[in-house]
Design a protein around this motif. Structure first.
Motif, PDB file in Angstrom:
ATOM      1  N   HIS A 332       0.838  -1.205   0.000  1.00 29.39           N
ATOM      2  CA  HIS A 332       0.000   0.000   0.000  1.00 29.39           C
ATOM      3  C   HIS A 332       0.876   1.260   0.000  1.00 29.39           C
ATOM      4  O   HIS A 332       0.562   2.236  -0.708  1.00 29.39           O
ATOM      5  N   ILE A 333       1.963   1.244   0.762  1.00 27.18           N
ATOM      6  CA  ILE A 333       2.874   2.393   0.807  1.00 27.18           C
ATOM      7  C   ILE A 333       3.462   2.651  -0.583  1.00 27.18           C
ATOM      8  O   ILE A 333       3.500   3.793  -1.059  1.00 27.18           O
ATOM      9  N   VAL A 334       3.912   1.589  -1.237  1.00 29.44           N
ATOM     10  CA  VAL A 334       4.521   1.731  -2.562  1.00 29.44           C
ATOM     11  C   VAL A 334       3.493   2.231  -3.576  1.00 29.44           C
ATOM     12  O   VAL A 334       3.787   3.100  -4.408  1.00 29.44           O
ATOM     13  N   LYS A 335       2.275   1.716  -3.506  1.00 33.06           N
ATOM     14  CA  LYS A 335       1.218   2.143  -4.424  1.00 33.06           C
ATOM     15  C   LYS A 335       0.913   3.634  -4.232  1.00 33.06           C
ATOM     16  O   LYS A 335       0.803   4.391  -5.205  1.00 33.06           O
ATOM     17  N   THR A 336       0.787   4.049  -2.979  1.00 34.30           N
ATOM     18  CA  THR A 336       0.524   5.459  -2.685  1.00 34.30           C
ATOM     19  C   THR A 336       1.677   6.336  -3.178  1.00 34.30           C
ATOM     20  O   THR A 336       1.461   7.412  -3.747  1.00 34.30           O
ATOM     21  N   HIS A 337       2.892   5.860  -2.964  1.00 35.12           N
ATOM     22  CA  HIS A 337       4.078   6.612  -3.388  1.00 35.12           C
ATOM     23  C   HIS A 337       4.096   6.811  -4.903  1.00 35.12           C
ATOM     24  O   HIS A 337       4.376   7.914  -5.385  1.00 35.12           O
ATOM     25  N   MET A 338       3.800   5.766  -5.643  1.00 37.88           N
ATOM     26  CA  MET A 338       3.897   5.839  -7.096  1.00 37.88           C
ATOM     27  C   MET A 338       2.846   6.754  -7.716  1.00 37.88           C
ATOM     28  O   MET A 338       3.014   7.210  -8.845  1.00 37.88           O
ATOM     29  N   GLU A 339       1.812   7.064  -6.963  1.00 43.92           N
ATOM     30  CA  GLU A 339       0.813   8.015  -7.459  1.00 43.92           C
ATOM     31  C   GLU A 339       1.354   9.430  -7.483  1.00 43.92           C
ATOM     32  O   GLU A 339       0.949  10.237  -8.325  1.00 43.92           O
ATOM     33  N   SER A 340       2.271   9.751  -6.553  1.00 42.15           N
ATOM     34  CA  SER A 340       2.907  11.079  -6.515  1.00 42.15           C
ATOM     35  C   SER A 340       4.344  10.922  -6.029  1.00 42.15           C
ATOM     36  O   SER A 340       4.685  11.312  -4.899  1.00 42.15           O
ATOM     37  N   PRO A 341       5.225  10.328  -6.836  1.00 42.21           N
ATOM     38  CA  PRO A 341       6.587  10.027  -6.371  1.00 42.21           C
ATOM     39  C   PRO A 341       7.386  11.250  -5.960  1.00 42.21           C
ATOM     40  O   PRO A 341       8.318  11.138  -5.159  1.00 42.21           O
ATOM     41  N   GLU A 342       7.012  12.427  -6.484  1.00 37.44           N
ATOM     42  CA  GLU A 342       7.755  13.645  -6.128  1.00 37.44           C
ATOM     43  C   GLU A 342       7.588  14.022  -4.663  1.00 37.44           C
ATOM     44  O   GLU A 342       8.377  14.806  -4.111  1.00 37.44           O
ATOM     45  N   LYS A 343       6.570  13.462  -3.998  1.00 39.56           N
ATOM     46  CA  LYS A 343       6.354  13.754  -2.574  1.00 39.56           C
ATOM     47  C   LYS A 343       7.212  12.877  -1.660  1.00 39.56           C
ATOM     48  O   LYS A 343       7.249  13.096  -0.454  1.00 39.56           O
ATOM     49  N   HIS A 344       7.861  11.855  -2.220  1.00 41.32           N
ATOM     50  CA  HIS A 344       8.762  10.967  -1.477  1.00 41.32           C
ATOM     51  C   HIS A 344       8.081  10.322  -0.262  1.00 41.32           C
ATOM     52  O   HIS A 344       8.694  10.171   0.793  1.00 41.32           O
ATOM     53  N   TYR A 345       6.839   9.936  -0.434  1.00 40.70           N
ATOM     54  CA  TYR A 345       6.082   9.343   0.677  1.00 40.70           C
ATOM     55  C   TYR A 345       6.731   8.051   1.179  1.00 40.70           C
ATOM     56  O   TYR A 345       6.877   7.842   2.390  1.00 40.70           O
ATOM     57  N   ALA A 346       7.140   7.181   0.265  1.00 36.27           N
ATOM     58  CA  ALA A 346       7.732   5.901   0.668  1.00 36.27           C
ATOM     59  C   ALA A 346       9.074   6.117   1.362  1.00 36.27           C
ATOM     60  O   ALA A 346       9.395   5.437   2.345  1.00 36.27           O
ATOM     61  N   GLN A 347       9.882   7.060   0.858  1.00 34.24           N
ATOM     62  CA  GLN A 347      11.169   7.352   1.508  1.00 34.24           C
ATOM     63  C   GLN A 347      10.949   7.879   2.916  1.00 34.24           C
ATOM     64  O   GLN A 347      11.695   7.529   3.848  1.00 34.24           O
ATOM     65  N   ASP A 348       9.929   8.713   3.077  1.00 31.75           N
ATOM     66  CA  ASP A 348       9.635   9.259   4.402  1.00 31.75           C
ATOM     67  C   ASP A 348       9.245   8.143   5.371  1.00 31.75           C
ATOM     68  O   ASP A 348       9.683   8.128   6.525  1.00 31.75           O
ATOM     69  N   ARG A 349       8.419   7.200   4.904  1.00 34.52           N
ATOM     70  CA  ARG A 349       8.023   6.084   5.759  1.00 34.52           C
ATOM     71  C   ARG A 349       9.221   5.203   6.108  1.00 34.52           C
ATOM     72  O   ARG A 349       9.408   4.800   7.253  1.00 34.52           O
ATOM     73  N   LEU A 350      10.057   4.910   5.100  1.00 33.35           N
ATOM     74  CA  LEU A 350      11.234   4.081   5.342  1.00 33.35           C
ATOM     75  C   LEU A 350      12.175   4.740   6.339  1.00 33.35           C
ATOM     76  O   LEU A 350      12.622   4.105   7.305  1.00 33.35           O
ATOM     77  N   ALA A 351      12.481   6.017   6.118  1.00 28.90           N
ATOM     78  CA  ALA A 351      13.400   6.732   7.002  1.00 28.90           C
ATOM     79  C   ALA A 351      12.858   6.781   8.427  1.00 28.90           C
ATOM     80  O   ALA A 351      13.609   6.599   9.397  1.00 28.90           O
ATOM     81  N   SER A 352      11.567   7.002   8.580  1.00 25.86           N
ATOM     82  CA  SER A 352      10.961   7.074   9.905  1.00 25.86           C
ATOM     83  C   SER A 352      10.990   5.725  10.599  1.00 25.86           C
ATOM     84  O   SER A 352      11.338   5.625  11.786  1.00 25.86           O
TER      85      SER A 352
END
Length: 477
Positions: A332-352
């Motif tokens: 789900h995280i990856v799917k959400t990220h790929m919808e707007s990759p410029e927001k770096h949502y997946a990187q933020d989750r991973l780093a956190s």
């Protein structure tokens, strides 16, 4: 899940796993199948290990004290141990106080430089404290991801193989260990073969390393009921040597201890794959520097930022390997990220996730606060005290310079004095290309002189090189 205090020491054992969605008990997971699903298994010495782990067992991983801190390259192996620990298996982190004096030839083209006993003792003390802190943080992280913990049971221990090798004479080693090894078999080990093909060869000292690591496995098998060794893919030869020694020695022991059925149990090995980035670089390296798990060597901000910069091609793999999030949530995280990759949502989750796991909630909050200072907070809203506190002990980001060395000096010179640039010519190239910023403002004139009003509260200035490289300078008298 409740939030546990972030003050070590705490010891936990997992009783069962609770799904994050509906809090319904599910059966205890098979840890081998879980690791395989996450891409964390390179090889198994026997498929029988899948049935073996259905009951409580003991697993260990060896760590040589070559530095006072572990680095990201070690973290994947620690994650393997953590997966065993959080569902109730006993886990041992074995520090090689003895083997560290020898040096593991695996994965090396040349012999390691010998370390002094004083340095090894220092590293052992530091690693002991670090391992306990990381596992305490990891178990508290697990509790916040739905694992129910029992604070009455401690299933994690740190040991030092100098405890048994320090009492062993050379004659004892040759008679009790050496007689079970065949030189031809030892020469066939990949770690030895690759060195024999190298013109520098291999010393007898390093050649004997596999005897010592094999005996470690036997010792833990015999005295601590340890049945599994976990290691990186380069440890396959050492692990199989240990299993071979166990199989040979227990035949003799069974003759003397016929009623000890436990001695008949098999020993197993697991290797974890060598992790490379999608570009082929060794995981955990950043501009030539290792990313350490000790925040005095790599700040929590830099640690957090390393994962914020992970490429999209690596993000799903790292989420599987370095977090306890379910594979469904990761998808789900990856799917959400790929919808707007410029927001770096997946990187933020991973780093956190990974910063909380290694450095605890307090470390995560410091990293997020430091990030907000540099990326989100307008300069006018910053205070020098907050900035200094956020980057305390972070010599890679924050430096101290004397006021007379920078005030009323050209900006290209100031950039060198503060460490933002290596030379004035580099600073001038950046200025001409529009890549050097002072307090979020682009510098266009290399002869501009730093003024008092350029300093935040009169004591801090912030250089940015390119999009995301920062250097902060604290001005002192």
């Amino acid at each position: 899940a409740s939030i546990w205090p972030v003050t070590p020491p705490y010891h936990f054992r997992i009783l069962r796993y609770i799904t994050s969605n509906n809090n319904i008990d599910v059966p205890k997971r098979n840890v081998i199948l879980e690791l395989e699903k996450r891409g964390m298994v390179n090889e198994l010495t026997s498929p029988d290990i899948i049935n073996h782990v259905k009951k409580q067992t003991t697993i260990y991983c060896g760590i040589d004290p070559t530095a006072p801190s572990l680095h990201l390259g070690n973290l994947l192996t620690l994650m393997g141990l953590l997966h065993f620990n959080i569902i109730g298996h006993r886990t041992i982190a074995l520090i090689g106080g003895a083997t560290g004096l020898i040096g593991d030839p695996s994965g090396r083209n040349t012999e390691r430089q010998p370390m002094s006993l004083t340095m090894i003792e220092h590293n052992i003390t530091a690693l002991n404290q670090q391992l306990r802190r990381i596992f305490n943080n990891g178990l508290m992280y697990a509790s916040r991801r739905g694992f129910i913990l029992d604070s009455e049971v401690d299933n994690f221990s740190v040991m030092n193989n100098l405890e048994w090798f320090g009492k062993m004479s050379a004659l004892e080693m040759l008679s009790d260990i050496g007689r079970y090894f065949r030189v031809g078999t030892m020469l066939m080990k990949e770690s030895v073969k690759s060195r024999m093909e190298n013109e520098s060869g291999i010393s007898f000292t390093e050649f004997s390393y596999q005897l010592l690591q094999a005996y470690d496995f036997w010792y833990l098998y015999n005295y601590h009921q340890c049945r599994i060794q976990l290691g990186g893919s380069d440890q396959w030869g050492n692990i199989t040597a240990g299993i071979d020694l166990i199989n040979k020695k227990k035949i003799h022991d069974v003759i003397n201890v016929k009623n000890n059925q436990d001695k008949l149990d098999n020993a197993f090995g697991i290797t974890i794959p060598l992790l490379l980035t999608s570009s082929g670089e060794k995981f955990g390296k950043s501009t030539g520097n290792a990313i350490w798990l000790n925040e005095d060597m790599t700040s929590v901000y830099e640690f957090y930022q390393y994962f914020m910069k992970v490429s999209d091609a690596d993000i799903e793999k790292y989420l599987r390997m370095f977090t306890l999030l379910s594979t469904e949530e990761i998808a789900h995280i990856v799917k959400t990220h790929m919808e707007s990759p410029e927001k770096h949502y997946a990187q933020d989750r991973l780093a956190s996730e990974i910063t909380e796991l290694v450095h605890g909630l307090q470390g995560l909050r410091r990293a997020q606060f430091a990030t907000s200072i540099l990326f989100d907070t307008p300069i006018k809203d910053m205070s020098s005290r907050d900035i200094i506190d956020a980057f305390a002990n972070d010599s890679r980001c924050l430096t101290t310079v004397k006021r007379n060395d920078v005030l009323n000096c050209s900006i290209d010179r100031v950039a060198v004095v503060t460490g933002a640039c290596k030379s004035r010519s580099e600073a001038n190239k950046l200025i001409k290309s529009g890549g050097l910023y002072l307090n979020s403002k682009r510098i266009s004139d290399s002869q501009y002189q730093l003024q008092e009003n350029d300093l935040i509260d009169g004591v801090i200035c912030i250089f940015r090189i390119g999009r995301s490289n920062y250097r902060l300078a604290q001005i002192v008298e």
